[in-house]
Scaffold this active site. Sequence first.
Site, mmCIF file in Angstrom:
data_model
loop_
_atom_site.group_PDB
_atom_site.id
_atom_site.type_symbol
_atom_site.label_atom_id
_atom_site.label_comp_id
_atom_site.label_asym_id
_atom_site.label_seq_id
_atom_site.Cartn_x
_atom_site.Cartn_y
_atom_site.Cartn_z
ATOM 1 N N LEU A 55 0.752 -0.917 -0.036
ATOM 2 C CA LEU A 55 0.022 -0.074 0.036
ATOM 3 C C LEU A 55 0.988 1.292 -0.021
ATOM 4 O O LEU A 55 1.934 1.222 0.786
ATOM 5 C CB LEU A 55 -0.947 0.010 1.171
ATOM 6 C CG LEU A 55 -1.975 -0.997 1.439
ATOM 7 C CD1 LEU A 55 -2.788 -0.815 2.637
ATOM 8 C CD2 LEU A 55 -3.076 -0.898 0.218
ATOM 9 N N ASP A 56 0.713 2.185 -0.988
ATOM 10 C CA ASP A 56 1.368 3.330 -0.800
ATOM 11 C C ASP A 56 1.427 3.941 0.791
ATOM 12 O O ASP A 56 0.442 3.632 1.504
ATOM 13 C CB ASP A 56 0.785 4.555 -1.638
ATOM 14 C CG ASP A 56 0.801 4.138 -3.270
ATOM 15 O OD1 ASP A 56 1.494 3.139 -3.344
ATOM 16 O OD2 ASP A 56 -0.039 4.738 -3.960
ATOM 17 N N ARG A 57 2.428 4.855 0.902
ATOM 18 C CA ARG A 57 2.718 5.263 2.318
ATOM 19 C C ARG A 57 1.328 6.000 2.842
ATOM 20 O O ARG A 57 0.966 5.706 4.053
ATOM 21 C CB ARG A 57 4.118 6.214 2.366
ATOM 22 C CG ARG A 57 4.051 6.714 3.611
ATOM 23 C CD ARG A 57 5.344 7.562 3.575
ATOM 24 N NE ARG A 57 5.746 7.873 5.147
ATOM 25 C CZ ARG A 57 7.058 8.503 5.390
ATOM 26 N NH1 ARG A 57 7.921 8.721 4.158
ATOM 27 N NH2 ARG A 57 7.402 8.714 6.624
#
Length: 242
Positions: A55-57
């Site tokens: 998951l993106d930050r």
Amino acid sequence: MSELTILYQDESLIAINKPPGLLVHRSPIDKKETRFAVQQLRDQIGRHVFPVHRLDRPTSGVLLFTYSGDTASQLGTQLMQKQVKKHYAAVVRGHMRGTGFIDYPLKYRYDKFADKDKKRQLAPQSAQSEYTAIHRFELPYPSGRYATSRFSLVQLSPRTGRKHQLRRHCAHIRHPILGDTTHGDGKQNKFLRETFTFENLALSCTQLGFFHPDSGRWMEITSPVHEAMQTLLNRWQPWQVD
């Protein structure tokens, strides 16, 4: 440091609700960062864990791990074969209606640190996403030449797994995700910060569906949207139009 919320756990798998702002693992993107989901979960449960996906930050929600590399590889095969189903909740600019399918190839965006050794690709990669409009809001605040500000809560389902796919696809159809500082609307983001103190990305992975690597049964793990996003939606209830 607060403990990670565990959504599901058995002898092979463990899933958490990743908070926004937490990196999945150590990355050249931020060499000074000391908190990572992999290490934090390992320390919390006392076992090594292997992330199944990313998951993106700034993205929150369901993040799945295994206790062995072999199990992670099995689930990785499901991902490559597009058997894994992901659903996200997002708040976007403007009013979206019904359902739709976005088929828009994406050229890989290279990070000067994380991708410095990666071979450059010239051709855009095939990318598809589905969306379903859930609720629409019309706020009594001017937006540019309009007397009101319009937003939508939508469900997004990626068919492929390109970098920043959902964020870039929403921007492509002129409905950028709120709080997206890379592909979004800077004026809207500023309005949200100043008016509602909302400083996060309005994107959460709310459901992950896959075949259990041991039993073969289909299972789904769900998660609520992150707290700041839910607070924003609660505040907007008086202005929900449908």
